[in-house]
Design a protein around this motif. Structure first.
Motif, short mmCIF file in Angstrom:
data_model
loop_
_atom_site.label_atom_id
_atom_site.label_comp_id
_atom_site.label_asym_id
_atom_site.label_seq_id
_atom_site.Cartn_x
_atom_site.Cartn_y
_atom_site.Cartn_z
N GLU A 95 0.70 -1.07 0.02
CA GLU A 95 0.08 -0.08 -0.09
C GLU A 95 0.79 1.35 -0.09
OE1 GLU A 95 -4.17 1.62 2.25
OE2 GLU A 95 -2.47 0.77 3.44
N LYS A 96 1.96 1.27 0.96
CA LYS A 96 2.82 2.31 0.68
C LYS A 96 3.42 2.64 -0.54
CE LYS A 96 6.74 4.11 3.45
NZ LYS A 96 7.50 4.19 4.63
N LYS A 97 3.86 1.54 -1.13
CA LYS A 97 4.32 1.73 -2.38
C LYS A 97 3.54 2.42 -3.57
CE LYS A 97 7.27 -0.61 -5.96
NZ LYS A 97 8.71 0.41 -5.85
N PHE A 98 2.21 1.74 -3.69
CA PHE A 98 1.20 1.86 -4.72
C PHE A 98 0.44 2.74 -4.41
CE2 PHE A 98 3.38 -2.16 -6.05
CZ PHE A 98 3.63 -1.96 -7.17
N ASP A 99 0.15 3.18 -3.05
CA ASP A 99 -0.83 4.35 -2.92
C ASP A 99 -0.23 5.14 -1.63
OD1 ASP A 99 -3.33 5.70 -2.74
OD2 ASP A 99 -4.29 4.42 -1.61
N PRO A 100 1.02 5.65 -2.08
CA PRO A 100 1.61 6.42 -0.77
C PRO A 100 0.70 7.68 -0.32
CG PRO A 100 2.49 7.13 -2.66
CD PRO A 100 1.74 5.87 -3.10
N GLN A 101 -0.17 8.34 -1.12
CA GLN A 101 -1.08 9.39 -0.72
C GLN A 101 -2.16 9.04 0.09
OE1 GLN A 101 0.80 12.28 -0.60
NE2 GLN A 101 2.48 11.25 -1.75
N GLY A 102 -2.72 7.75 -0.13
CA GLY A 102 -3.84 7.37 0.35
C GLY A 102 -5.02 7.55 -0.56
N VAL A 103 -4.75 7.93 -1.93
CA VAL A 103 -5.77 8.23 -2.76
C VAL A 103 -6.68 7.42 -2.99
CG1 VAL A 103 -6.16 9.05 -5.33
CG2 VAL A 103 -4.10 10.00 -3.88
N TYR A 104 -6.22 6.10 -3.09
CA TYR A 104 -7.04 5.08 -3.50
C TYR A 104 -7.91 4.58 -2.12
CZ TYR A 104 -4.62 5.01 -7.77
OH TYR A 104 -3.73 5.31 -8.98
N ARG A 105 -7.17 4.55 -1.29
CA ARG A 105 -7.80 4.17 0.20
C ARG A 105 -9.13 5.19 0.15
NH1 ARG A 105 -5.14 3.62 5.76
NH2 ARG A 105 -3.46 3.18 4.64
N LYS A 106 -8.86 6.25 0.25
CA LYS A 106 -9.93 7.26 0.33
C LYS A 106 -11.17 7.32 -0.79
CE LYS A 106 -6.81 10.93 2.24
NZ LYS A 106 -5.81 11.89 1.78
#
Length: 129
Positions: free
Chosen positions: A105-116
């Motif tokens: 997750e840190k590598k592919f979504d470091p800004q948390g865009v997809y999580r949000k």
């Protein structure tokens, strides 16, 4: 938990390949996900490929290539079976391989865009369970 986990996992564990057009191939839809999840060797191999790009099988290299698109498009090119498999894998990764998941997750979504982006949908799925 996070649908982004599902997207990562469906592509990585089911080994989705892209093909010309608007969908990923369904060639691997009959892979037994349970057998893969029982193998630390296979999980670690795909993890290493995703994280470093080293030691990739042709399937792993393809996974690494298509993963950003699958995240961006909410797996819109995935088959229904791939989406269902991803949900199963999400739960496994969060419950059994959390450390690996956090790194992916840190590598592919470091800004948390997809999580949000997928948070509301995840909450809705939890309520339905």
């Amino acid at each position: 938990m996070l649908k982004v986990v599902a997207l990562l996992c469906v592509i990585s564990v089911v080994v989705v390949h892209s093909k010309p057009g608007n969908t990923y191939t369904t060639k691997f839809d009959n892979v037994n996900i349970d057998d893969i999840l029982k193998s630390d060797r296979l999980i670690n191999s795909y993890f290493k490929c995703l994280m470093t790009g080293r030691g990739c099988t042709p399937d792993g290299a393809e996974l690494r290539r298509v993963l950003p698109d699958a995240l961006k498009s909410a797996c819109s090119k995935c088959s229904q079976k791939q989406k269902e498999g991803s949900k199963k894998i999400i739960h496994f990764m969060i419950e059994k391989k959390r450390n690996l998941w956090d790194q992916v997750e840190k590598k592919f979504d470091p800004q948390g865009v997809y999580r949000k982006k997928y948070e509301a949908e995840i909450k809705k799925e939890k309520l339905a369970i």
